[in-house]
Design an enzyme around this catalytic site. Sequence first.
Site, short mmCIF file in Angstrom:
data_model
loop_
_atom_site.label_atom_id
_atom_site.label_comp_id
_atom_site.label_asym_id
_atom_site.label_seq_id
_atom_site.Cartn_x
_atom_site.Cartn_y
_atom_site.Cartn_z
N HIS A 266 9.74 -1.68 1.71
CA HIS A 266 9.88 -1.85 3.17
C HIS A 266 9.70 -3.30 3.55
CE1 HIS A 266 5.71 -0.90 2.14
NE2 HIS A 266 5.34 -1.73 3.10
N SER B 67 0.82 -1.22 0.00
CA SER B 67 0.00 0.00 0.00
C SER B 67 0.85 1.27 0.00
CB SER B 67 -0.95 0.00 1.21
OG SER B 67 -0.21 0.02 2.42
P1 5GP Z 1 2.30 -2.33 2.95
O1 5GP Z 1 0.81 -2.51 3.00
O2 5GP Z 1 2.68 -1.33 1.88
O3 5GP Z 1 3.08 -3.59 2.88
O4 5GP Z 1 2.71 -1.71 4.34
C1 5GP Z 1 2.62 -0.36 4.63
C2 5GP Z 1 2.54 -0.25 6.12
O5 5GP Z 1 2.78 1.11 6.45
C3 5GP Z 1 1.19 -0.62 6.71
O6 5GP Z 1 1.35 -1.70 7.60
C4 5GP Z 1 0.72 0.66 7.39
O7 5GP Z 1 0.08 0.42 8.62
C5 5GP Z 1 2.02 1.42 7.59
N1 5GP Z 1 1.87 2.87 7.59
C6 5GP Z 1 1.20 3.62 6.67
N2 5GP Z 1 1.29 4.93 6.98
C7 5GP Z 1 2.06 5.00 8.11
C8 5GP Z 1 2.50 6.09 8.91
O8 5GP Z 1 2.24 7.27 8.65
N3 5GP Z 1 3.26 5.79 10.00
C9 5GP Z 1 3.59 4.50 10.31
N4 5GP Z 1 4.35 4.32 11.41
N5 5GP Z 1 3.18 3.45 9.58
C10 5GP Z 1 2.41 3.69 8.50
#
Ligand code: 5GP
Length: 114
Positions: A100, A95
């Site tokens: 990461h 997302s």
């Molecule tokens: P993805 O879904 O891309 O693998 O993981 C993105 C992660 O970033 C999600 O688990 C979401 O909770 C985290 N995330 C999104 N925005 C923020 C933010 O502003 N601060 C922090 N600490 N985590 C975030």
Amino acid sequence: MPETIFSKIIRKEIPAKIVYEDDLSLAFHDLNAQAPIHVLVIPKRQIDSLEHASEEDAKLLGHLQIVLQKVARILNVHESGYRVVMNCGRDGGQSVGHLHYHLLGGRTLVWPPG
Ligand code: 5GP
């Protein structure tokens, strides 16, 4: 590659609970934790996703994995165990378009993931 919220976190323009930082990487607690320990480890230099990484990023990606090991030790899940996840692209559930790793621990994690 448009900037994401993670660039603001790297520049300390928005707060995050930082666990570890060095010249190349930053580790901070996920805002929406899916386990008692849920930390994101990111490179400071933006790579949009694993699909956008190249051979010249190999050393950086290896460094991030050693940072994951350090974070596990800092948060004391190195003996109980933990899971490292990287979501890539739409079907992978990514997302935020800044590569990461997720480090999850502090409870027994089920397998397979959803
Ligand atoms: P993805 O879904 O891309 O693998 O993981 C993105 C992660 O970033 C999600 O688990 C979401 O909770 C985290 N995330 C999104 N925005 C923020 C933010 O502003 N601060 C922090 N600490 N985590 C975030």
